[in-house]
Design a protein around this motif. Sequence first.
Motif, PDB file in Angstrom:
ATOM      1  N   ILE A  69     -45.786 -37.009  34.259  1.00 11.39           N
ATOM      2  CA  ILE A  69     -45.581 -36.264  33.013  1.00 11.39           C
ATOM      3  C   ILE A  69     -44.120 -35.847  32.879  1.00 11.39           C
ATOM      4  O   ILE A  69     -43.523 -35.909  31.806  1.00 11.39           O
ATOM      5  CB  ILE A  69     -46.505 -35.022  32.967  1.00 11.39           C
ATOM      6  N   PRO A 112     -43.050 -30.520  24.489  1.00 12.54           N
ATOM      7  CA  PRO A 112     -44.457 -30.950  24.548  1.00 12.54           C
ATOM      8  C   PRO A 112     -44.948 -31.194  25.978  1.00 12.54           C
ATOM      9  O   PRO A 112     -46.108 -30.907  26.292  1.00 12.54           O
ATOM     10  CB  PRO A 112     -44.462 -32.256  23.732  1.00 12.54           C
ATOM     11  N   PHE A 113     -44.073 -31.712  26.826  1.00 13.03           N
ATOM     12  CA  PHE A 113     -44.461 -32.005  28.209  1.00 13.03           C
ATOM     13  C   PHE A 113     -44.561 -30.721  29.042  1.00 13.03           C
ATOM     14  O   PHE A 113     -45.464 -30.583  29.870  1.00 13.03           O
ATOM     15  CB  PHE A 113     -43.448 -32.972  28.835  1.00 13.03           C
ATOM     16  N   ILE A 117     -47.860 -29.087  28.215  1.00 10.22           N
ATOM     17  CA  ILE A 117     -49.003 -29.688  28.929  1.00 10.22           C
ATOM     18  C   ILE A 117     -49.075 -29.160  30.353  1.00 10.22           C
ATOM     19  O   ILE A 117     -50.135 -28.735  30.830  1.00 10.22           O
ATOM     20  CB  ILE A 117     -48.874 -31.224  28.929  1.00 10.22           C
ATOM     21  N   MET A 118     -47.930 -29.187  31.055  1.00 10.65           N
ATOM     22  CA  MET A 118     -47.907 -28.725  32.446  1.00 10.65           C
ATOM     23  C   MET A 118     -48.179 -27.223  32.533  1.00 10.65           C
ATOM     24  O   MET A 118     -48.858 -26.747  33.448  1.00 10.65           O
ATOM     25  CB  MET A 118     -46.567 -29.061  33.085  1.00 10.65           C
ATOM     26  N   LYS A 167     -49.945 -25.357  30.436  1.00 10.89           N
ATOM     27  CA  LYS A 167     -51.371 -25.095  30.172  1.00 10.89           C
ATOM     28  C   LYS A 167     -52.213 -25.328  31.421  1.00 10.89           C
ATOM     29  O   LYS A 167     -53.103 -24.529  31.746  1.00 10.89           O
ATOM     30  CB  LYS A 167     -51.849 -25.999  29.033  1.00 10.89           C
ATOM     31  N   LYS A 168     -51.890 -26.418  32.112  1.00 12.20           N
ATOM     32  CA  LYS A 168     -52.623 -26.722  33.341  1.00 12.20           C
ATOM     33  C   LYS A 168     -52.352 -25.669  34.410  1.00 12.20           C
ATOM     34  O   LYS A 168     -53.276 -25.229  35.116  1.00 12.20           O
ATOM     35  CB  LYS A 168     -52.204 -28.104  33.849  1.00 12.20           C
TER      36      LYS A 168
END
Length: 444
Positions: A349, A418-419, A422-423, A425-426
Amino acid sequence: MNKIQDFLENKFAPFATKLAGQRHLAAIRDGFISFMPFLIIGSLFIIIQDFPAPGWQELQVKLFGEEFNQFIILPKRVTYDIMSLYIVASISYKLAQSYRIDSFSAAMLGIASFILLTPIKTTIDINGTTHTVSRVITVGGWYGTNGILVAIITALVVTEMFNYFIKKGIIIKMPEGVPPAVSRAFSALVPGFVIIDTMLLVRLLFLQTPYQYIHDFIYKLVSLPMQSMVANNLLGAIGTVFSISLLWSIGLNGGTIVNGIMRPFWVPLQDANLAAIEAGKLPPNIITEQFFDMIWIGGAGATLAVVFLLMFRAKSKQYRELGKMSLAPGLFNINEPIMFGLPVVLNPIGIIPLILGPVAITIVNYEAMALNLVARPTGVIIPWTTPPIIQGFLITGHISGAILQIVDILIVMLIWWPFIAIMDKKRVAEENEKVYNKGESLKL
């Protein structure tokens, strides 16, 4: 994503590691790195001579006299303008070290061989008449940046020849009890004699050709085409930042590998920019090593933008703390906390924006300079730890360089966001799960 990671770990990483450890490439890389502090010293005096401030030249003349301008540039003359001599010695020394043979003798033979291959004369103009002066080692020209490629080839060939004679035992062996320094000196006698004779023969052979000297042959057949096709155009710049970012994605310092290969072609370009400025003209070249220094804002991958995103946009406590801890190193272009702490290395990612970010701002910066919206690099070399924005101003000698780096940071932030989301949120989900599990354990 798993296929990408598998390719990087099992296919690309072994190849890149082997390339990084290749003996001759390592010697070239380390040779240039060893000389880099002296180039920075020379650059500091260039900045003093041509500081980008209105009236600076007039002030120098007023305070120190008309000769001061040429006096203060002397450190540049003894670094930049005879750098091929330093480079041939440094690479010879480093390669000999890797073979565990007499490094000093290899360096001395490298210098002697390079001078044997180089014109030892110059021309001067007196009252409109050109005169040739023999037995002169010139400042600049083939002894400067234009001779770097021959210096590299000479260093590698001479050291390989020297190593062959030493390893085969084709040397004068002194009796036991002779001091080691004396023994080493005599062991270099036979290989040194053969090497000098060989270089003298090469000089003689080239004198029979239209090129006259190997420098002109190499420069026209290799150096100029490489500069135009690879080193000094937008596609070459994109390929450079792509390669460096890709190498960093597997944990290898891509800058030391790629720069070591490309630096011999960049140095003449930046020297041409310096010469143009000294002549009162605009720098002709956009692509120099300093152009890429402006790209690596916060380190390879332009990761200072990532630091700002983690500090001000991340919801994960871990990421926010990582951003805070990474700020000080990032301001001095040290990116390891982000590369290995986020992590970006071997993270499919993170690898995508790591490559896209530098490629995007490379295109933006090149076009901005090509359209003369932003000043081009002057050729001055500054320490790589110089903080961004200040760095942009010093490299271009103009406020537009500083503004461009601010724009670059914003562009890279947009690409990374955006990347990071994602990271982040995880990571937040993992942190909440840990808190939940801890609460359940306390109840029990």
